[in-house]
Design a protein around this motif. Structure first.
Motif, PDB file in Angstrom:
ATOM      1  N   GLU A 150       0.813  -1.245   0.146  1.00 53.76           N
ATOM      2  CA  GLU A 150      -0.081   0.221   0.046  1.00 53.76           C
ATOM      3  C   GLU A 150       0.885   1.139   0.152  1.00 53.76           C
ATOM      4  O   GLU A 150       0.373   2.303  -0.580  1.00 53.76           O
ATOM      5  N   ASP A 151       1.964   1.369   0.781  1.00 53.23           N
ATOM      6  CA  ASP A 151       2.988   2.417   0.484  1.00 53.23           C
ATOM      7  C   ASP A 151       3.946   2.483  -0.354  1.00 53.23           C
ATOM      8  O   ASP A 151       4.531   3.567  -0.835  1.00 53.23           O
ATOM      9  N   ASP A 152       3.635   1.444  -1.458  1.00 56.24           N
ATOM     10  CA  ASP A 152       4.603   1.357  -2.541  1.00 56.24           C
ATOM     11  C   ASP A 152       3.937   0.528  -3.709  1.00 56.24           C
ATOM     12  O   ASP A 152       4.422  -0.561  -3.963  1.00 56.24           O
ATOM     13  N   PRO A 153       2.536   0.849  -4.149  1.00 57.00           N
ATOM     14  CA  PRO A 153       1.953  -0.179  -4.856  1.00 57.00           C
ATOM     15  C   PRO A 153       2.540  -0.167  -6.189  1.00 57.00           C
ATOM     16  O   PRO A 153       3.185   0.501  -6.976  1.00 57.00           O
ATOM     17  N   LEU A 154       2.464  -1.372  -6.762  1.00 53.24           N
ATOM     18  CA  LEU A 154       2.943  -2.007  -7.961  1.00 53.24           C
ATOM     19  C   LEU A 154       1.890  -1.273  -9.168  1.00 53.24           C
ATOM     20  O   LEU A 154       0.731  -1.123  -8.888  1.00 53.24           O
ATOM     21  N   ARG A 155       2.664  -0.845 -10.155  1.00 54.08           N
ATOM     22  CA  ARG A 155       1.767  -0.307 -11.315  1.00 54.08           C
ATOM     23  C   ARG A 155       1.533  -1.427 -12.156  1.00 54.08           C
ATOM     24  O   ARG A 155       1.892  -1.550 -13.243  1.00 54.08           O
ATOM     25  N   ILE A 156       0.743  -2.437 -11.537  1.00 56.02           N
ATOM     26  CA  ILE A 156       0.629  -3.929 -12.100  1.00 56.02           C
ATOM     27  C   ILE A 156      -0.784  -3.865 -13.041  1.00 56.02           C
ATOM     28  O   ILE A 156      -0.991  -4.715 -13.617  1.00 56.02           O
ATOM     29  N   PHE A 157      -1.806  -3.131 -12.977  1.00 50.86           N
ATOM     30  CA  PHE A 157      -3.328  -3.010 -13.385  1.00 50.86           C
ATOM     31  C   PHE A 157      -3.320  -1.719 -14.476  1.00 50.86           C
ATOM     32  O   PHE A 157      -3.054  -0.808 -14.102  1.00 50.86           O
ATOM     33  N   THR A 158      -4.068  -2.213 -15.301  1.00 57.20           N
ATOM     34  CA  THR A 158      -4.681  -1.265 -16.173  1.00 57.20           C
ATOM     35  C   THR A 158      -6.114  -1.401 -16.314  1.00 57.20           C
ATOM     36  O   THR A 158      -6.676  -2.581 -16.540  1.00 57.20           O
ATOM     37  N   CYS A 159      -6.752  -0.245 -16.157  1.00 63.82           N
ATOM     38  CA  CYS A 159      -8.216  -0.403 -16.167  1.00 63.82           C
ATOM     39  C   CYS A 159      -9.098   0.787 -16.454  1.00 63.82           C
ATOM     40  O   CYS A 159      -8.565   2.083 -15.925  1.00 63.82           O
ATOM     41  N   PRO A 160      -9.791   1.148 -17.583  1.00 65.67           N
ATOM     42  CA  PRO A 160      -9.993  -0.217 -18.406  1.00 65.67           C
ATOM     43  C   PRO A 160      -8.954  -0.783 -19.102  1.00 65.67           C
ATOM     44  O   PRO A 160      -8.083  -0.061 -19.752  1.00 65.67           O
ATOM     45  N   ALA A 161      -8.948  -2.099 -19.540  1.00 65.87           N
ATOM     46  CA  ALA A 161      -8.033  -2.875 -20.103  1.00 65.87           C
ATOM     47  C   ALA A 161      -8.119  -2.185 -21.698  1.00 65.87           C
ATOM     48  O   ALA A 161      -9.391  -1.946 -22.056  1.00 65.87           O
ATOM     49  N   ARG A 162      -6.967  -2.022 -22.134  1.00 64.89           N
ATOM     50  CA  ARG A 162      -7.053  -1.915 -23.554  1.00 64.89           C
ATOM     51  C   ARG A 162      -7.430  -2.947 -24.588  1.00 64.89           C
ATOM     52  O   ARG A 162      -6.518  -3.978 -24.675  1.00 64.89           O
ATOM     53  N   LEU A 163      -8.625  -3.168 -25.036  1.00 68.23           N
ATOM     54  CA  LEU A 163      -9.093  -4.373 -25.636  1.00 68.23           C
ATOM     55  C   LEU A 163      -9.711  -3.790 -27.118  1.00 68.23           C
ATOM     56  O   LEU A 163     -10.550  -2.750 -27.026  1.00 68.23           O
ATOM     57  N   GLU A 164      -9.562  -4.484 -28.115  1.00 67.89           N
ATOM     58  CA  GLU A 164     -10.140  -4.388 -29.281  1.00 67.89           C
ATOM     59  C   GLU A 164     -11.486  -4.767 -29.005  1.00 67.89           C
ATOM     60  O   GLU A 164     -11.892  -5.812 -28.388  1.00 67.89           O
TER      61      GLU A 164
END
Length: 360
Positions: free
Chosen positions: A242-256
């Motif tokens: 929480e004090d150093d969150p990973l930039r692991i998520f993309t939302c909304p996902a880039r989808l065709e």
């Protein structure tokens, strides 16, 4: 309405560990339970429109609920031991004749069991990776293609799925199967690893009102160098802080558009086939041809309230224009409509539908 919030409060691990406990089992024993901040956030969201009572899902819960007689129970209790742990509270509520949010005990029991979930998905022609389960190391077959994933069949929140769960040869496969059997004392699921992109998809509502929120994509390049491209226990609970969150998520996902539609259709089918109600988070991964497959379903999704906590269901809700309070009340409204309950019906369902159209 009078709503009882049923929960399990995360315990202090040091208070329950002992020299006889396997370290990894102690480390993740309470991973699925909620901390006090999450419980208070859900309580406050419910209290914005309803009268709320807190009920800890312990051995006194039956008497507490029988005395309270709430109009509805908001169920977020995970239980602790056994294959039926997530089904225990709903079964108790059915016995008491009390209405509650979310799926029934049968669906919760099936979805906790990855083997049974995948058997049902396969029976209905819903894509899921090829798999087998074993109860002994000498049962491990050689028919599945490498790489493979090894998991306990009865765990959630990435419990029992460390970085080493992705195996690329038989020696590593046998080692990891032995680890699952000895530490978790339950069968091991072995499934073929899909090399494509991975998504978490939040589903909210029922029937014609069922909505798929914007997909969350997991960006494995954000993980430390040299680790496996999986959302492991380390990725979820150790490297992402929480004090150093990973930039692991993309939302909304880039989808065709075609892929987005395929993922949404797959998740709707899985939700309906497994008998889910009101809400569910579904994990999806693409194969080498870019086709989506269901990894698993979680009809008791995690709902950590703060954005820096990287909780996927609230993240998807925010992308759809829903606040945390809107999300919690939308789950209540889905249950109220499904159960045809009378009383104070919050307008969050209408809010959600209008915003979902805009977000979609």
């Amino acid at each position: 309405m009078h709503i009882a919030l049923a929960f399990n409060l995360k315990a202090d691990r040091t208070a329950v560990s002992s020299a006889d406990d396997p370290p990894s089992a102690v480390d993740d024993l309470y991973a699925e339970w909620d901390d006090i901040h999450t419980i208070e956030a859900v309580r406050d969201a419910l209290a914005s429109a309803h009268r709320v009572s807190l009920v800890e899902a312990d051995l006194d819960a039956f008497d507490s609920l029988r005395r309270l007689k709430p109009d509805l129970v908001f169920n977020m209790a995970e239980g602790l031991l056994g294959a039926s742990r997530e089904a225990q509270m709903p079964a108790m509520l059915d016995m008491l004749g009390l209405a509650y949010t979310g799926s029934d005990p049968v669906t919760l029991g099936i979805c906790l069991d990855k083997r049974r979930t995948k058997e049902i998905l396969s029976c209905h022609g819903i894509a899921t990776p090829r798999f087998t389960t074993v109860t002994a190391v000498d049962q491990v077959p050689a028919r599945l293609r490498y790489p493979q994933m090894v998991k306990p069949i009865l765990e959630g929140s990435s419990k029992g799925v460390p970085d080493a769960s992705l195996v690329r040869d038989r020696k590593a496969l046998l080692r990891q199967v032995r680890q699952v059997l000895e530490v978790y004392r339950q069968p091991a699921l072995i499934e073929e690893f899909l090399p494509g992109r991975e998504f978490t998809v939040a589903v909210l509502g029922n029937g014609a009102d069922l909505r798929v929120l914007p997909a969350v994509e997991i960006n494995f390049e954000a993980l430390p160098a040299g680790v496996n491209p999986i959302y492991s226990y380390e990725a979820k609970w150790i490297w992402d802080r929480e004090d150093d969150p990973l930039r692991i998520f993309t939302c909304p996902a880039r989808l065709e558009p075609a892929l987005q539609q395929a993922i949404e259709d797959l998740c709707r089918r899985a939700f309906q086939v497994l008998g889910c109600r009101d809400w569910c988070r579904i994990d999806v991964r693409l194969d080498q041809h870019g086709r989506p497959h269901i990894i698993e379903l979680n009809p008791l999704p995690g709902i950590l309230p703060r954005p820096e906590q990287n909780s996927c269901f609230p993240k998807a809700a925010r992308a759809a224009g829903l606040s945390y309070t809107d999300l919690i009340l939308a789950v209540v409204d889905a249950a109220v409509k499904r159960l045809n309950l009378t009383g104070n019906h919050h307008e969050s369902s209408c809010l959600f539908q209008s915003r979902a159209v805009t977000a979609g």
